[in-house]
Design an enzyme around this catalytic site. Structure first.
Site, PDB file in Angstrom:
ATOM      1  N   LYS A  22      -6.431 -46.554  34.337  1.00 54.20           N
ATOM      2  CA  LYS A  22      -7.033 -47.619  35.155  1.00 54.20           C
ATOM      3  C   LYS A  22      -7.578 -48.735  34.271  1.00 54.20           C
ATOM      4  O   LYS A  22      -7.303 -49.914  34.489  1.00 54.20           O
ATOM      5  CB  LYS A  22      -8.169 -47.036  36.013  1.00 54.20           C
ATOM      6  CG  LYS A  22      -9.067 -48.089  36.639  1.00 54.20           C
ATOM      7  CD  LYS A  22     -10.159 -47.486  37.498  1.00 54.20           C
ATOM      8  CE  LYS A  22     -11.420 -47.087  36.783  1.00 54.20           C
ATOM      9  NZ  LYS A  22     -12.342 -48.205  36.446  1.00 54.20           N
ATOM     10  N   ASN A  23      -8.382 -48.356  33.267  1.00 54.07           N
ATOM     11  CA  ASN A  23      -9.090 -49.382  32.492  1.00 54.07           C
ATOM     12  C   ASN A  23      -8.207 -50.109  31.478  1.00 54.07           C
ATOM     13  O   ASN A  23      -8.652 -51.055  30.837  1.00 54.07           O
ATOM     14  CB  ASN A  23     -10.331 -48.780  31.822  1.00 54.07           C
ATOM     15  CG  ASN A  23     -11.397 -48.452  32.856  1.00 54.07           C
ATOM     16  OD1 ASN A  23     -11.306 -48.891  34.012  1.00 54.07           O
ATOM     17  ND2 ASN A  23     -12.400 -47.684  32.459  1.00 54.07           N
ATOM     18  N   CYS A 116     -24.771 -53.137  40.716  1.00 54.54           N
ATOM     19  CA  CYS A 116     -23.851 -52.051  40.409  1.00 54.54           C
ATOM     20  C   CYS A 116     -24.643 -50.746  40.397  1.00 54.54           C
ATOM     21  O   CYS A 116     -25.799 -50.721  39.981  1.00 54.54           O
ATOM     22  CB  CYS A 116     -23.217 -52.295  39.044  1.00 54.54           C
ATOM     23  SG  CYS A 116     -22.248 -50.907  38.473  1.00 54.54           S
ATOM     24  N   ARG A 121     -25.530 -54.146  34.073  1.00 55.80           N
ATOM     25  CA  ARG A 121     -24.212 -54.674  33.718  1.00 55.80           C
ATOM     26  C   ARG A 121     -24.110 -56.210  33.772  1.00 55.80           C
ATOM     27  O   ARG A 121     -23.320 -56.766  34.546  1.00 55.80           O
ATOM     28  CB  ARG A 121     -23.122 -54.028  34.586  1.00 55.80           C
ATOM     29  CG  ARG A 121     -23.144 -52.520  34.476  1.00 55.80           C
ATOM     30  CD  ARG A 121     -22.044 -51.857  35.238  1.00 55.80           C
ATOM     31  NE  ARG A 121     -20.757 -51.904  34.555  1.00 55.80           N
ATOM     32  CZ  ARG A 121     -19.641 -51.422  35.060  1.00 55.80           C
ATOM     33  NH1 ARG A 121     -19.632 -50.889  36.249  1.00 55.80           N
ATOM     34  NH2 ARG A 121     -18.515 -51.477  34.381  1.00 55.80           N
ATOM     35  N   ASP A 304     -17.878 -42.449  30.337  1.00 52.96           N
ATOM     36  CA  ASP A 304     -17.092 -42.102  31.528  1.00 52.96           C
ATOM     37  C   ASP A 304     -16.791 -40.607  31.634  1.00 52.96           C
ATOM     38  O   ASP A 304     -16.187 -40.173  32.626  1.00 52.96           O
ATOM     39  CB  ASP A 304     -15.775 -42.898  31.548  1.00 52.96           C
ATOM     40  CG  ASP A 304     -16.006 -44.369  31.790  1.00 52.96           C
ATOM     41  OD1 ASP A 304     -17.104 -44.744  32.237  1.00 52.96           O
ATOM     42  OD2 ASP A 304     -15.074 -45.167  31.522  1.00 52.96           O
ATOM     43  N   ARG A 396     -10.785 -45.073  43.744  1.00 52.71           N
ATOM     44  CA  ARG A 396     -10.728 -46.258  42.877  1.00 52.71           C
ATOM     45  C   ARG A 396     -10.116 -45.903  41.531  1.00 52.71           C
ATOM     46  O   ARG A 396      -9.513 -46.756  40.884  1.00 52.71           O
ATOM     47  CB  ARG A 396     -12.138 -46.800  42.616  1.00 52.71           C
ATOM     48  CG  ARG A 396     -12.815 -47.323  43.846  1.00 52.71           C
ATOM     49  CD  ARG A 396     -14.122 -47.957  43.470  1.00 52.71           C
ATOM     50  NE  ARG A 396     -13.914 -48.863  42.343  1.00 52.71           N
ATOM     51  CZ  ARG A 396     -14.880 -49.363  41.591  1.00 52.71           C
ATOM     52  NH1 ARG A 396     -16.128 -49.049  41.852  1.00 52.71           N
ATOM     53  NH2 ARG A 396     -14.606 -50.171  40.597  1.00 52.71           N
TER      54      ARG A 396
HETATM   55  N1  EPU Z   1     -23.335 -55.604  28.400  1.00 56.30           N
HETATM   56  C1  EPU Z   1     -24.199 -56.655  28.223  1.00 56.30           C
HETATM   57  N2  EPU Z   1     -23.717 -57.926  28.354  1.00 56.30           N
HETATM   58  C2  EPU Z   1     -22.430 -58.194  28.659  1.00 56.30           C
HETATM   59  C3  EPU Z   1     -21.534 -57.113  28.830  1.00 56.30           C
HETATM   60  C4  EPU Z   1     -22.021 -55.828  28.698  1.00 56.30           C
HETATM   61  O1  EPU Z   1     -25.380 -56.441  27.948  1.00 56.30           O
HETATM   62  O2  EPU Z   1     -22.068 -59.370  28.767  1.00 56.30           O
HETATM   63  C5  EPU Z   1     -23.830 -54.218  28.266  1.00 56.30           C
HETATM   64  C6  EPU Z   1     -23.704 -53.418  29.563  1.00 56.30           C
HETATM   65  O3  EPU Z   1     -24.780 -53.641  30.440  1.00 56.30           O
HETATM   66  C7  EPU Z   1     -23.666 -52.001  29.041  1.00 56.30           C
HETATM   67  C8  EPU Z   1     -22.924 -52.150  27.703  1.00 56.30           C
HETATM   68  O4  EPU Z   1     -22.990 -53.533  27.372  1.00 56.30           O
HETATM   69  O5  EPU Z   1     -24.949 -51.532  28.807  1.00 56.30           O
HETATM   70  C9  EPU Z   1     -21.475 -51.731  27.708  1.00 56.30           C
HETATM   71  O6  EPU Z   1     -20.825 -52.264  28.838  1.00 56.30           O
HETATM   72  P1  EPU Z   1     -19.302 -52.741  28.808  1.00 56.30           P
HETATM   73  O7  EPU Z   1     -19.264 -54.222  28.949  1.00 56.30           O
HETATM   74  O8  EPU Z   1     -18.599 -52.135  27.649  1.00 56.30           O
HETATM   75  O9  EPU Z   1     -18.746 -52.092  30.147  1.00 56.30           O
HETATM   76  P2  EPU Z   1     -17.625 -52.714  31.044  1.00 56.30           P
HETATM   77  O10 EPU Z   1     -16.686 -53.457  30.200  1.00 56.30           O
HETATM   78  O11 EPU Z   1     -18.240 -53.392  32.217  1.00 56.30           O
HETATM   79  C10 EPU Z   1     -15.913 -50.749  30.829  1.00 56.30           C
HETATM   80  C11 EPU Z   1     -15.223 -49.813  31.758  1.00 56.30           C
HETATM   81  C12 EPU Z   1     -16.235 -48.814  32.309  1.00 56.30           C
HETATM   82  C13 EPU Z   1     -16.821 -48.055  31.127  1.00 56.30           C
HETATM   83  C14 EPU Z   1     -17.451 -49.040  30.138  1.00 56.30           C
HETATM   84  C15 EPU Z   1     -17.990 -48.375  28.882  1.00 56.30           C
HETATM   85  C16 EPU Z   1     -13.421 -51.175  32.621  1.00 56.30           C
HETATM   86  C17 EPU Z   1     -12.807 -51.891  33.767  1.00 56.30           C
HETATM   87  N3  EPU Z   1     -14.605 -50.583  32.834  1.00 56.30           N
HETATM   88  O12 EPU Z   1     -16.914 -51.410  31.592  1.00 56.30           O
HETATM   89  O13 EPU Z   1     -15.515 -47.924  33.135  1.00 56.30           O
HETATM   90  O14 EPU Z   1     -17.806 -47.151  31.580  1.00 56.30           O
HETATM   91  O15 EPU Z   1     -16.480 -50.023  29.740  1.00 56.30           O
HETATM   92  O16 EPU Z   1     -16.997 -47.687  28.222  1.00 56.30           O
HETATM   93  O17 EPU Z   1     -12.838 -51.120  31.546  1.00 56.30           O
HETATM   94  C18 EPU Z   1     -15.246 -46.391  34.905  1.00 56.30           C
HETATM   95  O18 EPU Z   1     -14.025 -46.419  34.683  1.00 56.30           O
HETATM   96  O19 EPU Z   1     -15.797 -45.546  35.673  1.00 56.30           O
HETATM   97  C19 EPU Z   1     -16.119 -47.369  34.252  1.00 56.30           C
HETATM   98  C20 EPU Z   1     -17.341 -47.654  34.678  1.00 56.30           C
END
Ligand code: EPU
Length: 421
Positions: A22-23, A116, A121, A304, A396
């Site tokens: 998915k990701n 969320c 996030r 995850d 999802r």
């Molecule tokens: N963060 C910030 N600022 C930003 C972006 C992120 O502070 O601009 C923080 C977030 O709040 C969090 C940390 O950085 O504390 C890491 O978040 P990240 O941005 O890496 O998460 P994401 O990109 O929103 C993806 C996956 C998630 C997975 C996380 C961590 C996708 C579509 N989603 O989310 O997947 O948990 O990376 O590995 O790739 C899932 O599949 O169930 C899922 C939630």
């Protein structure tokens, strides 16, 4: 609303084919916005999140054709670079259109994702990175309104490792004027899969898989063919389900190299793991020892997979400790696991799990995707019947989960929930 009914207490046995990730699929589908030519994908999982994203892209001008697990996306003319709140609020990954839209169209209007279940996030690092590349960005009526007639290469340091942040900036940088260096980038395998697809489309990317990614912008990208990598979290979920039920399961078409932290923890829990090519076999050697763990960005233990290991630990010998360092609110499954008889205490971002001899089936409520997976695993372990409600969360991110578990011998079925349930 559909529910899953699980009669627990049966070991899982047999082979299961792992779907595309998915990701990885989500950012790669967004990469179709970067070219006017067809992007042909295979191993695209049949998931609600993918369908939602394709619908979002259709509104922008990307036509798509689906066949089995293949998909062709063609964005000849991106006439409406807008992602509305109605779709973005159902799937945060929609933020991944921001970078490619800005790079291709010079402007974009993307709804802020809003609340969320698992944590705050924010998307500040996505915005900051695009601003460093010369974009003018303002927040207007809940929307990120971005403009940049021509993005410029920049050196960008992300003070937190962010997966979709790295992906968004990488997709913006491939069409920018000059060189972009992304420092403290995410090293997740899904970021690498996206980079490899972009390279096939003509992008000049180096260093993906390390924390410094180097991108030299090009004028245009062309069409390409790409196979989406296997889903490491679906893989991990089936491995834990097999170990927790003391079964013997082999994953087919998986990705052992991307799962090392998970496989190591399973060995520590007393599982025997065999890796042959893209197959992984798991079976328990004896009692479940339980494992303490701490989540962190790749290659450390993935957030995850935290909830699934917690379900397994509820019936392990002794006491284990799970610390969540990525998201502030990712223990929503704890309350529900307690309903099945688990003994878990939460202190801040740490859960203390005292193993109990067995769980008992009960009605539970899924709250987010991976929490739902942990409840399914708990239901498979528990004696008697467990009813998992609100399983739209599972749909999802897990392709045909009840069918796959059923083929492994689980007694599990989907039923239409009652009104108001
Ligand atoms: N963060 C910030 N600022 C930003 C972006 C992120 O502070 O601009 C923080 C977030 O709040 C969090 C940390 O950085 O504390 C890491 O978040 P990240 O941005 O890496 O998460 P994401 O990109 O929103 C993806 C996956 C998630 C997975 C996380 C961590 C996708 C579509 N989603 O989310 O997947 O948990 O990376 O590995 O790739 C899932 O599949 O169930 C899922 C939630």
């Amino acid at each position: 609303m559909d529910q899953l009914l699980i009669a627990g207490g049966r070991p899982l046995n047999g082979e299961v084919r792992i779907s595309g990730a998915k990701n990885a699929a989500l950012p790669i589908v967004c990469a179709s916005l970067l070219t006017a030519e067809p992007l042909k994908l295979t191993n695209v999982p049949g998931l609600r999140d993918v369908t939602t994203l394709v619908k979002l892209l259709k509104g922008m001008g990307v036509e798509s054709q689906r066949s089995d697990n293949g998909m062709i996306l063609v964005g000849t003319d991106i006439h409406t670079p807008v992602a509305t709140y109605e779709l973005v609020k159902t799937m945060r990954a929609s933020i991944l259109v921001l970078g490619p839209l800005l790079a291709r169209c010079g402007s974009a209007k993307v709804s802020l994702p809003g609340g969320c279940a698992i944590g705050e996030r924010p998307v500040n690092l996505h915005i900051k990175g695009l601003e460093a590349m010369g974009a003018q960005i303002r927040i207007e009526h809940g929307y990120i309104v971005a403009e940049a007639p021509q993005l410029k290469g920049a050196r960008i340091f992300m003070d937190t490792v962010t997966v979709t942040g790295t992906e968004n900036l990488m997709m913006a940088a491939v069409l920018a004027d000059g060189v972009t260096i992304l420092e403290n980038s995410a090293r997740e395998p899904e970021v690498v899969d996206l980079a490899e697809c972009l390279i096939k489309m003509g992008a000049k990317v180096k260093g993906h898989g390390t924390d410094v990614i180097h991108i030299e912008g090009v004028k245009t990208l062309h069409g390409a063919e790409h196979r989406v990598m296997p889903d490491r979290i679906e893989s991990g979920t089936f491995l834990v389900a097999a170990a927790a039920t003391h079964g013997d399961v082999t994953l087919v078409d998986s990705c052992p190299e991307a799962l090392q932290a998970v496989l190591e923890k399973l060995r520590e829990a007393n599982a025997e793991i065999e890796e042959v090519g893209n197959r992984i076999r798991v079976r328990m050697r004896g009692p479940n020892h339980g494992v303490s763990l701490r989540t962190a960005p790749y290659p450390a233990f993935p957030t995850d997979m935290q909830a699934q290991f917690m379900a397994m630990n509820t019936v392990a010998e002794g006491t284990t400790v799970i610390t969540e360092t990525i998201f502030e609110n990712r223990f929503m499954h704890v309350q529900e696991l307690r309903r099945l008889g688990a003994n878990i205490e939460i202190e801040g971002n740490t859960s203390i799990i005292r193993g109990v001899p067995s769980l008992e089936g009960a009605g539970v409520m899924a709250t987010d995707l991976r929490a739902s997976a942990s409840l399914v695993i708990a239901g498979l372990i528990a004696q008697g019947e467990t009813c998992v409600d609100r399983i739209y969360h599972l749909d999802r991110g897990y392709e045909r989960i009840e069918e796959k578990l059923g083929l492994l011998g689980a007694d599990i079925r989907r039923v239409a929930g009652q009104e108001g349930a």
